[in-house]
Design a protein around this motif. Structure first.
Motif, PDB file in Angstrom:
ATOM      1  N   ALA A   1       0.068  -1.304   0.223  1.00 49.72           N
ATOM      2  CA  ALA A   1      -0.123  -0.018   0.143  1.00 49.72           C
ATOM      3  C   ALA A   1       0.743   1.203  -0.131  1.00 49.72           C
ATOM      4  O   ALA A   1       0.688   2.121  -0.239  1.00 49.72           O
ATOM      5  CB  ALA A   1      -1.096  -0.062   1.468  1.00 49.72           C
ATOM      6  N   LEU A   2       2.559   1.426   0.424  1.00 54.03           N
ATOM      7  CA  LEU A   2       2.349   2.532   0.642  1.00 54.03           C
ATOM      8  C   LEU A   2       3.937   2.405  -0.180  1.00 54.03           C
ATOM      9  O   LEU A   2       3.536   3.759  -1.131  1.00 54.03           O
ATOM     10  CB  LEU A   2       3.813   2.646   1.899  1.00 54.03           C
ATOM     11  N   THR A   3       4.175   1.501  -1.186  1.00 50.29           N
ATOM     12  CA  THR A   3       4.482   1.679  -2.006  1.00 50.29           C
ATOM     13  C   THR A   3       4.343   1.648  -3.797  1.00 50.29           C
ATOM     14  O   THR A   3       5.807   1.885  -4.769  1.00 50.29           O
ATOM     15  CB  THR A   3       6.192   0.804  -2.060  1.00 50.29           C
ATOM     16  N   GLU A   4       3.130   0.683  -2.802  1.00 50.96           N
ATOM     17  CA  GLU A   4       2.892   0.874  -4.746  1.00 50.96           C
ATOM     18  C   GLU A   4       1.659   1.402  -5.323  1.00 50.96           C
ATOM     19  O   GLU A   4       1.679   2.262  -6.334  1.00 50.96           O
ATOM     20  CB  GLU A   4       2.435  -0.817  -5.411  1.00 50.96           C
ATOM     21  N   PHE A   5       0.873   1.360  -4.586  1.00 51.50           N
ATOM     22  CA  PHE A   5      -0.729   1.755  -4.386  1.00 51.50           C
ATOM     23  C   PHE A   5      -0.749   3.534  -3.954  1.00 51.50           C
ATOM     24  O   PHE A   5      -1.202   4.053  -4.633  1.00 51.50           O
ATOM     25  CB  PHE A   5      -1.718   1.262  -3.882  1.00 51.50           C
ATOM     26  N   LEU A   6      -0.153   3.773  -2.863  1.00 49.00           N
ATOM     27  CA  LEU A   6       0.009   5.538  -2.923  1.00 49.00           C
ATOM     28  C   LEU A   6       0.547   6.282  -3.910  1.00 49.00           C
ATOM     29  O   LEU A   6      -0.001   7.371  -4.481  1.00 49.00           O
ATOM     30  CB  LEU A   6       0.467   5.446  -1.358  1.00 49.00           C
ATOM     31  N   PRO A   7       2.245   5.946  -3.657  1.00 47.39           N
ATOM     32  CA  PRO A   7       2.257   6.654  -5.196  1.00 47.39           C
ATOM     33  C   PRO A   7       1.453   6.856  -6.202  1.00 47.39           C
ATOM     34  O   PRO A   7       1.338   7.771  -7.000  1.00 47.39           O
ATOM     35  CB  PRO A   7       4.190   5.848  -5.729  1.00 47.39           C
ATOM     36  N   GLN A   8       0.890   5.533  -7.074  1.00 47.45           N
ATOM     37  CA  GLN A   8       0.134   5.610  -7.960  1.00 47.45           C
ATOM     38  C   GLN A   8      -1.458   6.303  -7.681  1.00 47.45           C
ATOM     39  O   GLN A   8      -1.321   7.404  -8.596  1.00 47.45           O
ATOM     40  CB  GLN A   8      -0.250   4.326  -7.976  1.00 47.45           C
ATOM     41  N   LYS A   9      -2.036   6.529  -6.488  1.00 49.21           N
ATOM     42  CA  LYS A   9      -3.008   7.387  -6.399  1.00 49.21           C
ATOM     43  C   LYS A   9      -2.666   9.069  -6.066  1.00 49.21           C
ATOM     44  O   LYS A   9      -3.553   9.540  -6.624  1.00 49.21           O
ATOM     45  CB  LYS A   9      -3.251   6.741  -5.021  1.00 49.21           C
ATOM     46  N   LEU A  10      -1.471   9.334  -5.805  1.00 49.29           N
ATOM     47  CA  LEU A  10      -0.649  10.478  -5.652  1.00 49.29           C
ATOM     48  C   LEU A  10      -0.675  11.315  -6.788  1.00 49.29           C
ATOM     49  O   LEU A  10      -1.018  11.937  -7.201  1.00 49.29           O
ATOM     50  CB  LEU A  10       0.460  10.610  -4.963  1.00 49.29           C
ATOM     51  N   ARG A  11       0.274  10.301  -8.242  1.00 52.84           N
ATOM     52  CA  ARG A  11       0.546  10.919  -8.721  1.00 52.84           C
ATOM     53  C   ARG A  11      -1.136  11.448 -10.014  1.00 52.84           C
ATOM     54  O   ARG A  11      -0.891  11.916 -10.841  1.00 52.84           O
ATOM     55  CB  ARG A  11       0.585   9.642  -9.628  1.00 52.84           C
ATOM     56  N   GLN A  12      -1.935   9.919 -10.169  1.00 50.62           N
ATOM     57  CA  GLN A  12      -2.622   9.909 -10.143  1.00 50.62           C
ATOM     58  C   GLN A  12      -4.147  12.207  -9.635  1.00 50.62           C
ATOM     59  O   GLN A  12      -4.553  12.184 -10.611  1.00 50.62           O
ATOM     60  CB  GLN A  12      -4.365   9.360 -10.209  1.00 50.62           C
ATOM     61  N   LEU A  13      -3.752  12.336  -8.356  1.00 48.95           N
ATOM     62  CA  LEU A  13      -4.770  12.684  -7.653  1.00 48.95           C
ATOM     63  C   LEU A  13      -3.832  14.506  -8.322  1.00 48.95           C
ATOM     64  O   LEU A  13      -4.454  15.385  -8.713  1.00 48.95           O
ATOM     65  CB  LEU A  13      -4.316  13.217  -6.286  1.00 48.95           C
ATOM     66  N   LEU A  14      -2.198  14.732  -8.756  1.00 51.96           N
ATOM     67  CA  LEU A  14      -1.479  15.450  -9.148  1.00 51.96           C
ATOM     68  C   LEU A  14      -1.810  15.644 -10.580  1.00 51.96           C
ATOM     69  O   LEU A  14      -1.775  16.650 -10.857  1.00 51.96           O
ATOM     70  CB  LEU A  14      -0.343  15.060  -9.178  1.00 51.96           C
ATOM     71  N   ASP A  15      -2.301  15.315 -11.307  1.00 53.78           N
ATOM     72  CA  ASP A  15      -2.456  14.708 -13.354  1.00 53.78           C
ATOM     73  C   ASP A  15      -3.627  16.104 -13.042  1.00 53.78           C
ATOM     74  O   ASP A  15      -3.878  16.288 -14.100  1.00 53.78           O
ATOM     75  CB  ASP A  15      -2.225  13.162 -13.266  1.00 53.78           C
ATOM     76  N   HIS A  16      -4.180  15.769 -12.520  1.00 57.17           N
ATOM     77  CA  HIS A  16      -6.151  15.570 -12.780  1.00 57.17           C
ATOM     78  C   HIS A  16      -5.843  17.183 -11.991  1.00 57.17           C
ATOM     79  O   HIS A  16      -5.679  17.719 -12.079  1.00 57.17           O
ATOM     80  CB  HIS A  16      -7.084  15.202 -12.033  1.00 57.17           C
TER      81      HIS A  16
END
Length: 87
Positions: free
Chosen positions: A72-87
């Motif tokens: 959750a901390l190394t795979e999913f959280l960075p993906q979610k943060l990238r998605q939030l920052l892209d939008h």
């Protein structure tokens, strides 16, 4: 440096998976000598065997929880943060 991080990351995940498989193996194939749940045989099974199986099961659950938190901390959280920052 990025290559080493990826190697260490995969080693950590592999160790978690190995620990989960070891706990599963000990609970269902080694301790108690049977690969099925105890059910009614739990009444006649020595308490030491039941406690050993529970301790190995707890060990496997801790490893599973550690793996999920790590992923959750190394795979999913960075993906979610990238998605939030892209939008």
């Amino acid at each position: 440096m990025q290559k080493w991080k990826l190697i260490i990351h995969r080693i950590i995940i592999g160790l978690f998976i190995l620990q989960i498989m070891y706990g599963f193996y000990m609970v269902f194939f080694v301790v108690g000598g049977n690969r099925y749940p105890l059910f009614l045989r739990a009444v006649e099974t020595p308490i030491e065997v039941i406690l050993k199986r529970r301790l190995y099961a707890i060990e496997a659950w801790i490893a599973f929880a550690g793996l999920t938190i790590y992923l959750a901390l190394t795979e999913f959280l960075p993906q979610k943060l990238r998605q939030l920052l892209d939008h």
